[in-house]
Design an enzyme around this catalytic site. Structure first.
Site, PDB file in Angstrom:
ATOM      1  N   GLY A   9      12.044 -24.270  43.019  1.00  0.00           N
ATOM      2  CA  GLY A   9      11.107 -25.280  43.475  1.00  0.00           C
ATOM      3  C   GLY A   9      10.039 -24.667  44.360  1.00  0.00           C
ATOM      4  O   GLY A   9      10.038 -23.456  44.619  1.00  0.00           O
ATOM      5  N   ALA A  10       9.139 -25.499  44.842  1.00  0.00           N
ATOM      6  CA  ALA A  10       8.100 -25.037  45.752  1.00  0.00           C
ATOM      7  C   ALA A  10       8.740 -24.490  47.018  1.00  0.00           C
ATOM      8  O   ALA A  10       9.665 -25.089  47.567  1.00  0.00           O
ATOM      9  CB  ALA A  10       7.149 -26.188  46.091  1.00  0.00           C
ATOM     10  N   ARG A  11       8.271 -23.328  47.445  1.00  0.00           N
ATOM     11  CA  ARG A  11       8.742 -22.664  48.670  1.00  0.00           C
ATOM     12  C   ARG A  11      10.238 -22.354  48.645  1.00  0.00           C
ATOM     13  O   ARG A  11      10.906 -22.318  49.672  1.00  0.00           O
ATOM     14  CB  ARG A  11       8.401 -23.494  49.907  1.00  0.00           C
ATOM     15  N   SER A  12      10.755 -22.084  47.450  1.00  0.00           N
ATOM     16  CA  SER A  12      12.178 -21.758  47.310  1.00  0.00           C
ATOM     17  C   SER A  12      12.464 -20.277  47.506  1.00  0.00           C
ATOM     18  O   SER A  12      13.621 -19.877  47.531  1.00  0.00           O
ATOM     19  CB  SER A  12      12.678 -22.186  45.925  1.00  0.00           C
ATOM     20  N   THR A  34      -2.101 -16.038  38.321  1.00  0.00           N
ATOM     21  CA  THR A  34      -2.634 -17.160  37.544  1.00  0.00           C
ATOM     22  C   THR A  34      -3.270 -18.241  38.411  1.00  0.00           C
ATOM     23  O   THR A  34      -3.857 -19.174  37.879  1.00  0.00           O
ATOM     24  CB  THR A  34      -1.527 -17.800  36.685  1.00  0.00           C
ATOM     25  N   HIS A  49       0.451 -14.526  49.724  1.00  0.00           N
ATOM     26  CA  HIS A  49       1.045 -13.686  48.680  1.00  0.00           C
ATOM     27  C   HIS A  49       0.471 -12.273  48.732  1.00  0.00           C
ATOM     28  O   HIS A  49       1.214 -11.296  48.643  1.00  0.00           O
ATOM     29  CB  HIS A  49       0.809 -14.291  47.291  1.00  0.00           C
ATOM     30  N   ARG A  52       1.774 -10.238  51.717  1.00  0.00           N
ATOM     31  CA  ARG A  52       3.184  -9.858  51.614  1.00  0.00           C
ATOM     32  C   ARG A  52       3.377  -8.622  50.743  1.00  0.00           C
ATOM     33  O   ARG A  52       4.342  -7.882  50.912  1.00  0.00           O
ATOM     34  CB  ARG A  52       3.959 -11.047  51.037  1.00  0.00           C
ATOM     35  N   ARG A  53       2.475  -8.388  49.803  1.00  0.00           N
ATOM     36  CA  ARG A  53       2.633  -7.267  48.878  1.00  0.00           C
ATOM     37  C   ARG A  53       2.247  -5.949  49.543  1.00  0.00           C
ATOM     38  O   ARG A  53       1.220  -5.833  50.195  1.00  0.00           O
ATOM     39  CB  ARG A  53       1.786  -7.489  47.626  1.00  0.00           C
TER      40      ARG A  53
END
Length: 171
Positions: A9-12, A34, A49, A52-53
């Protein structure tokens, strides 16, 4: 490792978990993004995102022709597709032929000569949407997830940041 599908789910915690699967492999890694930055909230999510990479990632935007982006990757390159849900949303809003495009995408996912980790939302676990477009999206996402899971060597469902192996194993 061939194709892995990471659902949740979202934020899982699905994206962070998927990134860990890819970074356990030798770099360079490719991130097929995407998402489209429609508003400030989405720009913030994209920024989180990216932040974090670690070094070693090449990011390619593929909000629409994801199958072509996969086919254009060098052989053997580990790739993270994040995420199938946003891609499907982009294609739905573009009034694409979803059945044809989803089939082509699944073929491109399994044809890549290297490890592929694809992230997708499990959207069918909540209330029935109150409008036809949202119900069409929910149903199309469920069908796409089933198509990818059927061809994946491993399917992981993330809950509260924890991986549950639905198909395959941690190795």
């Amino acid at each position: 490792m061939a194709l892995t599908l990471v659902l949740g789910g979202a934020r899982s915690g699905k994206s962070a978990y998927a990134e860990g699967l890819v970074t356990a492999l030798p770099p360079p890694w490719c991130y097929l993004a995407t998402a489209r930055a429609w508003d400030d909230e989405m720009r913030e999510r994209i920024g989180e995102h990216r932040a974090r990479r670690a070094a070693g990632w090449e990011t390619r935007d593929a909000p629409h022709d994801l199958a072509a982006a996969l086919r254009a990757l060098p052989p053997g390159r580990p790739v993270l597709v994040d995420c199938l849900t946003l891609w499907l949303s982009n294609r739905l809003l573009a009034e694409a032929d979803l059945a044809t495009e989803c089939a082509a995408l699944v073929e491109a996912l399994v044809a890549h000569d290297g490890p592929v980790v694809a992230v997708s939302n499990e959207v069918g676990l909540s209330i029935v949407p109150d409008n036809a477009l949202a119900r069409r999206f929910r149903d199309a996402q469920g069908r796409l997830n089933q198509m990818v899971a059927a061809r994946a060597a491993r399917v992981v469902f993330t809950v509260a940041g924890l991986p549950l192996y639905v198909k395959g194993s941690a190795e």
